[in-house]
Each structure stands twice: as structure tokens, then as C-alpha cells.
Design an enzyme around this catalytic site. Structure first.
Site, mmCIF file in Angstrom:
data_model
loop_
_atom_site.group_PDB
_atom_site.id
_atom_site.type_symbol
_atom_site.label_atom_id
_atom_site.label_comp_id
_atom_site.label_asym_id
_atom_site.label_seq_id
_atom_site.Cartn_x
_atom_site.Cartn_y
_atom_site.Cartn_z
ATOM 1 N N CYS A 1 0.855 -1.190 0.000
ATOM 2 C CA CYS A 1 0.000 0.000 0.000
ATOM 3 C C CYS A 1 0.889 1.238 0.000
ATOM 4 O O CYS A 1 1.704 1.411 0.917
ATOM 5 C CB CYS A 1 -0.875 -0.024 1.252
ATOM 6 S SG CYS A 1 -1.892 1.441 1.466
ATOM 7 N N CYS B 1 -0.961 3.487 -6.597
ATOM 8 C CA CYS B 1 -1.840 2.884 -5.573
ATOM 9 C C CYS B 1 -2.003 1.440 -5.997
ATOM 10 O O CYS B 1 -2.223 1.150 -7.184
ATOM 11 C CB CYS B 1 -3.198 3.591 -5.552
ATOM 12 S SG CYS B 1 -4.461 2.711 -4.580
HETATM 13 N N1 DGL Z 1 -4.046 0.536 -1.953
HETATM 14 C C1 DGL Z 1 -3.689 1.719 -1.320
HETATM 15 C C2 DGL Z 1 -2.446 2.399 -1.901
HETATM 16 O O1 DGL Z 1 -1.621 1.756 -2.501
HETATM 17 C C3 DGL Z 1 -4.639 2.680 -0.723
HETATM 18 C C4 DGL Z 1 -6.029 2.844 -1.139
HETATM 19 C C5 DGL Z 1 -6.805 3.590 -0.078
HETATM 20 O O2 DGL Z 1 -7.050 3.027 0.979
HETATM 21 O O3 DGL Z 1 -7.167 4.747 -0.319
HETATM 22 O O4 DGL Z 1 -2.248 3.572 -1.744
#
Ligand code: DGL
Length: 261
Positions: free
Chosen positions: A76, A189
Site C-alpha cells: 500500500c 496505488c
Molecule cells: N491501496 C492503497 C495504496 O496503494 C490505498 C487505497 C486507499 O485506501 O485509499 O495507496
């Protein structure tokens, strides 16, 4: 709990996005056991304050430590913006973080327009500022905040007209760059690789897309090797799925995403 080379690797995300990292880990290191934790009950993290993101991440990491993980992959970008704080707090745990692939994109398109699609929280962070500063003379790096895009993935909505309209709108509203002037898109993301097909449909084949997940897998391999913690058993390891949402279908969706190409 004894932690040894057979212990699982924890993979953490605010929801299902980290599965785009997990699939690369499994491809490179199939003998490892993994615990995937998606915090879908508290997602999206990308529109939360830094304090909230750190607090939720700590809670999730402590759960994974209690489950005996030997290393943690933060799948993430939004959580990884705070990795320095987390590494300090959990100093005995090897932590591998995610970072938008600005470096390879800028190096591949010197003088070009490199668009970084990411959450609001990732793009406002100091970590991202430093990354941008480092490559700003190499390429024109353009931020493209995408609040709400991860929700499409969490709903399993990765082909709809509404998704196409959302992506078209975001990529048509860039600061000083028209959509047909984009050379590269960085998926900043981990949810976005699952809508890569739609992004490609919107921008066409001439735009190169960068996803950091394969690099994260290679980094995990290096870290485990150097710590003598690689699981060298024969055969495939197991994946244990955890999600904070009471909705059981979240785990089914995560499993489906793992095998999706
Ligand atoms: N998957 C996440 C990232 O790589 C975050 C998405 C979220 O919770 O807003 O930033």
C-alpha cells in the site's frame, strides 16, 4: 511464538489493492506462506489524516506480528508514506514498502510527461515530495489524485462505463498536460493494477504503464536471502486470508483478484 524461515510473510493493505503485490510475491516466491490482511472495514485510507493512517496501520501490523510473521510487505503506497515511523516502532521486523515507480518511468521517458495516479494522502506526503524533487529535472511529473478509484476495485467494479468515465475525467483534468501528451502512467496505488485494462482502453496503447509490484517481490527475495530466512521447502506455500470487513465476500473477491490477469 517461534519465528523462523517457515513462518509466514505478512502482506498489508487498506483493502484488496495489496493483492496486486501478493500475486507477484507468490509468482517469485511460491514456497513462502503468506498472511494477507486487508483493512476494508476502514478503507479508504487515502482520504484519511496521517494520524489515522498510522494508527490503523499499527493496529493491523500488531495483529500480523501476533500471528508470527517473519517479515512484512506493505502492499500500500498510502501506508508506505509512513514507513519510517513504522520501521522505527517495529525495529525487529523486516519491512518492505511500496513506492510509486517514478524512477523507472522518468528514466524511460526523459523530458516526457509522467503521470502519477495515486491517493490524495500519498500525493500530499513528504515522501512523495522527495521522490518528485529527485526526478523533476529528468521528466515532467504530474500528480493525478484519484479519490474514489480504489472503491471501484473494492466493489469488484472493474469494467463498467462509470469506471471508464471516472478515469477519462481524471486523465483529462491534469495540470498543464492533455491526455494525448501523456508518455507514461505510474500506478501509485496498489488497487489500480486491477483497473489497468480500463486505463489502457482510455489512453491507448502508446502510453507505458508502470507498476512497482515485481520490484517489491525482488526486494523481498533479497531481504529474506540476506537474513537467511528464505523458506526453502518444496511445493507451494499457503495463503491465509484476513479482512476486517464482516462481509465474507471481500475475501472471495481478494481470491478472485489473485488469479485475475
Ligand atoms: N491501496 C492503497 C495504496 O496503494 C490505498 C487505497 C486507499 O485506501 O485509499 O495507496
Amino acid at each position: 511464538m517461534v519465528v523462523d524461515k517457515f513462518s509466514p510473510v505478512g502482506v498489508l493493505d487498506s483493502g484488496m489493492g495489496g493483492v496486486s503485490v501478493l500475486r507477484e510475491l507468490v509468482a517469485l516466491l511460491p514456497s513462502e506462506n503468506y498472511i494477507y490482511f486487508g483493512d476494508s472495514a476502514n478503507a479508504p485510507y487515502g482520504s484519511r489524516t496521517d494520524e489515522e493512517i498510522i494508527k490503523l496501520s499499527e493496529h493491523a501490523i500488531e495483529g500480523l506480528i501476533a500471528d508470527g510473521v517473519k517479515a512484512l510487505v506493505i502492499g500500500c503506497n498510502t501506508i508506505s508514506a509512513h514507513v519510517a515511523i513504522l520501521r522505527k516502532k517495529y525495529e525487529n521486523l523486516p519491512i518492505i514498502a511500496t513506492e510509486p515507480a517514478v524512477k523507472p518511468a522518468a528514466e524511460s521517458f526523459p523530458g516526457g510527461n509522467v503521470v502519477v495516479m495515486a491517493t490524495v494522502a500519498t500525493l500530499r506526503g513528504k515522501k512523495f515530495d522527495r521522490l518528485m524533487e529527485r526526478y523533476k529535472d529528468m521528466a515532467h511529473i504530474v500528480k493525478c489524485p484519484c479519490p474514489g478509484l480504489m472503491d471501484f476495485v473494492e466493489r469488484g467494479d472493474i469494467h463498467s462505463d462509470a469506471l471508464r468515465a471516472y478515469i477519462t475525467e481524471r486523465l483529462s483534468s491534469l495540470d498543464g498536460v492533455a491526455m494525448d501528451e501523456i508518455n507514461a502512467i505510474v500506478l501509485g496505488c496498489t488497487h489500480y493494477p486491477f483497473v489497468r485494462g480500463m486505463i489502457e482502453e482510455v489512453v491507448g496503447n502508446g502510453v507505458k504503464i508502470f507498476d512497482p509490484a515485481p520490484g517489491i517481490a525482488r526486494q523481498l527475495l533479497r531481504r529474506l536471502k540476506s537474513a537467511n530466512m528464505l523458506n526453502d521447502s518444496d511445493g507451494n506455500g499457503e495463503i491465509t486470508w484476513q479482512n476486517s470487513s464482516p462481509d465474507k465476500k471481500m475475501i472471495e473477491l481478494e481470491k478472485n483478484l489473485l488469479t485475475m490477469k
